[in-house]
Motif scaffolding. Sequence first.
Motif, short mmCIF file in Angstrom:
data_model
loop_
_atom_site.label_atom_id
_atom_site.label_comp_id
_atom_site.label_asym_id
_atom_site.label_seq_id
_atom_site.Cartn_x
_atom_site.Cartn_y
_atom_site.Cartn_z
N UNK A 54 0.81 -1.21 0.00
CA UNK A 54 0.00 0.00 0.00
C UNK A 54 0.85 1.27 0.00
N UNK A 55 2.09 1.18 0.53
CA UNK A 55 2.95 2.36 0.52
C UNK A 55 3.44 2.69 -0.88
N UNK A 56 3.41 1.72 -1.79
CA UNK A 56 3.79 1.94 -3.18
C UNK A 56 2.57 2.30 -4.02
N UNK A 57 1.53 1.49 -3.90
CA UNK A 57 0.30 1.75 -4.66
C UNK A 57 -0.60 2.65 -3.83
N UNK A 58 -0.28 3.92 -3.86
CA UNK A 58 -0.93 4.91 -3.00
C UNK A 58 -2.37 5.14 -3.42
N UNK A 59 -3.17 5.64 -2.49
CA UNK A 59 -4.55 5.98 -2.81
C UNK A 59 -4.59 7.11 -3.83
N UNK A 60 -5.44 6.99 -4.81
CA UNK A 60 -5.57 8.01 -5.84
C UNK A 60 -6.90 7.87 -6.56
N UNK A 61 -7.46 8.99 -6.95
CA UNK A 61 -8.69 8.96 -7.74
C UNK A 61 -8.40 8.56 -9.18
N UNK A 62 -7.11 8.46 -9.52
CA UNK A 62 -6.72 8.16 -10.90
C UNK A 62 -6.32 6.71 -11.10
N UNK A 63 -6.76 5.84 -10.23
CA UNK A 63 -6.36 4.43 -10.32
C UNK A 63 -6.74 3.80 -11.66
N UNK B 240 -1.81 7.32 -13.09
CA UNK B 240 -1.57 6.66 -11.79
C UNK B 240 -0.11 6.21 -11.69
N UNK B 241 0.45 5.68 -12.75
CA UNK B 241 1.86 5.24 -12.73
C UNK B 241 2.77 6.44 -12.45
N UNK B 242 2.46 7.57 -13.05
CA UNK B 242 3.28 8.77 -12.80
C UNK B 242 3.19 9.19 -11.33
N UNK B 243 2.01 9.10 -10.76
CA UNK B 243 1.85 9.43 -9.34
C UNK B 243 2.64 8.46 -8.46
N UNK B 244 2.60 7.18 -8.81
CA UNK B 244 3.35 6.18 -8.04
C UNK B 244 4.84 6.47 -8.08
N UNK B 245 5.37 6.73 -9.27
CA UNK B 245 6.81 6.97 -9.40
C UNK B 245 7.23 8.27 -8.72
N UNK B 246 6.41 9.29 -8.84
CA UNK B 246 6.74 10.58 -8.20
C UNK B 246 6.80 10.41 -6.69
N UNK B 247 5.83 9.69 -6.13
CA UNK B 247 5.79 9.46 -4.69
C UNK B 247 6.97 8.58 -4.25
N UNK B 248 7.23 7.51 -5.00
CA UNK B 248 8.30 6.58 -4.62
C UNK B 248 9.66 7.26 -4.71
N UNK B 249 9.91 8.01 -5.77
CA UNK B 249 11.20 8.68 -5.92
C UNK B 249 11.40 9.74 -4.84
N UNK B 250 10.30 10.40 -4.42
CA UNK B 250 10.43 11.38 -3.34
C UNK B 250 10.97 10.71 -2.08
N UNK B 251 10.51 9.50 -1.78
CA UNK B 251 10.98 8.78 -0.60
C UNK B 251 12.38 8.23 -0.83
#
Length: 810
Positions: free
Chosen positions: A388-397, A403-414
């Motif tokens: 769940x920490x990788x596949x974050x909640x999003x209205x764009x699932x 959604x992939x862009x949101x996942x990568x942006x969040x993951x790279x930030x961490x």
Amino acid sequence: MNRKSFSSVIVVAAWLPLLGEAADKAFQKDVEPLFKKYCVHCHGPEKQKGRISLDGLNAKMDTPLWRKAYSQLKKGEMPPKNEAQPSPRERELMAGWLGSVLKKAGAVRNGVIFRRLNRHEYNNTLNALFGIVLDIEGMLPPERVSADGFLNNGSELIMSPLHFEYYLKIARHFVDKAIVIGERPERTGFQASFTGNARLVGRYLDGRPGKPDASSTVRKRTGDGTKYRPRSVVLPPAIRAKGVQIEARQGAKPMLEIRLKEFPDEGAFRIRVKASSLGKKSGHHPWLGVMFGNHLDDGIELKQIGLLKEVTTSSSRPETFEFHGRMENLPLPFREKNLGLQGDLNKASICIKNAFEPDEKGSGPLLEIHSVEFEVPFSEQWPPKSHRSIFINSRNRENEPVYAREIFTHFLRQAYRRPPEEREVKGMMALWKSARAVAGKEAFEKSIRDVLPAALVAPAFLYLVEPSAASESRKLNNHELASRLSYFLWSAMPDAALNQLADQGKLDESALPAQARRLLADVRSSQFVENFTSQWLDLGALERVAVDRKQHPTYQPYLRKAMRAETYGFFAEILHDDLSALNLIDSSFVYINPLLARHYGIQRVRGAQFRRVEVRPEDHRGGLLTQSSFLTGHSSGLDSHPIKRGNWLLSRLLNDPPPPPPPNVPELNRGNPAVAPLSVREQLKQHSDREDCRGCHEKMDPFGISLENYNAVGQWRDARGGRKVDAEATFSDGTRLDGVVGLKQFLLQKRRDQFARALVSKLLAYALGRSLTIDDEPIVRQLVVVFGKNGYRIKSLIEAIVVSEPFRTK
């Protein structure tokens, strides 16, 4: 230049191109003659006092030696008092010249260092990033130790093709564990209670009756007090196995063992033990210890799960205790042996003991075990937190590219410990599009899993400071500063609070002290305590010494772990209770458990955990110099070793390491029949009776001699080989040390400032991840003053370091 020249002249000459032609002429006219006049006869090719000579070597020589030469010139320690002395002007000219050369050398060598995460920091970072605790340090090559003794020095953290190969393998390993694809796997395990003879009665995890692939037994000693109740097993305090060469083998007795025939090799697990105390009569409570292991030809290999738990509830109201871990980190059977899956070598074991450590004669409190539950894979929720920490909640699932862009942006930030750059996100998206095209219609999660490892082999993840086009120093930005602070005090990535401050641009000089205090108050600061203490004090020496157990039969291999834990806990007590660091030299307390209490001959310690214990003069304890981690680590394993102990004290506590011994000088062998009958002073005189050895030994040996009352394993002794121990020592200037008490007084009264400076220098080098240079001298002096004014408190020193210019500068 004449070959008969002081070694520093060679270093100066090697750097002359940096200083220019005018400087070259000035050197030849004003400085070179002084080195020839005052230094050549002791440090030239014909005579190398203290092994100081660099004929034929070049500017790549290690600079700590020359910083020491510079310091000795400035302080008037060189030339020796019995030699011709330069005038004040001549001395200043020599030292000033050497100082200017060292500054330029330091500027060339110690530019911006892009420090790679060492393997411990790397492991911690992956665990924090994914929320999975896996031990993968052993998969990577060991780090090189710097001249300061540290494993986080950027100049030593090389990157090799082997590193990259394993980084990619480990990255895939973590991502595969974190992301779960498909249905929730079936749980394996059981709920077990016991009959009157300790026979296991099993039930399925959902409560249905059934016989699990498990059995139980109690490994006990005759008459040890183990009891069987109608629905429980009662365990007295367990006694550790003796005579076992490997710490984990055999295990303690009595011990309740549950043997598992079927179990998975991977996944998170939970063990729940319902237990109570029957310890009212003893006045103490039992301690519950849970271990996991497997049978070997010569016993059981065991690993403790979590921390020991004190059990205080009564039999009528038992309490349930939980222990968590991962199967991958456990010692599991060698399945490939495949003995028809019938023998013990193919079974895993959950072992439970009463970990209260009693006196040898005492029985101690009783521990009652009512039931045991084992479950794997275990997760409070599904999918697990790591997924769940990788596949974050999003209205764009439903919109995969967005959604992939949101996942990568969040993951790279961490992962990158800063907001990612657009080019980095685009790079991940390009990889994802290729992976998505071949992953299949329903395999979005798989395509993400296949791409994420690429982020974990990027420099932005593997390095703390990324390469930059600018080579000059500059202030760290907020995100770089957050990383420097967290890796200093946690050996891991910044947490959400630090990241939030950095994102808001509020991690400035005013915020740093409060954040340092917050990080130190967190349990993760144990990483700082253990890593800094272990590297500064060279606790690894414990593993390099083979103790002769014929001479020291009470020494047990598991004591090594307790010895290290004593030093960690002692340092942590000083740090967290905000005590003076002078307690490191002498203290009114120790930090021990009953194992070490018995080893040291200290009574009055009960329980199982380490705790602070006040000491009396007759205990002969207090401070680092009386701890077995140091005394055993710097012994021969057979007997004490005054040279090793003296060298350690000079190098680690006073930051004044002697030069290496001349070639062809044999080790001090106190077990040699021709040497053993001699007094320690006679042994050392015979060993160091060479002109090129004598100077260093006169400075070093008195420290080691004053510790002669401690044998090879750190136990106090009044006699050695039938002769009274003589621990009185004398320096060449006539200063006398009366044993360990005199040594502590001497350090506190005569070497306090040197100790303070040494600790400041070591802590600053560890914080910066690099060796100090002569340019750091002003900040070191400033920190020493602050350290003293604040009562030599380590916490205030850390706060001063994190706001210092070197810490905030790249």
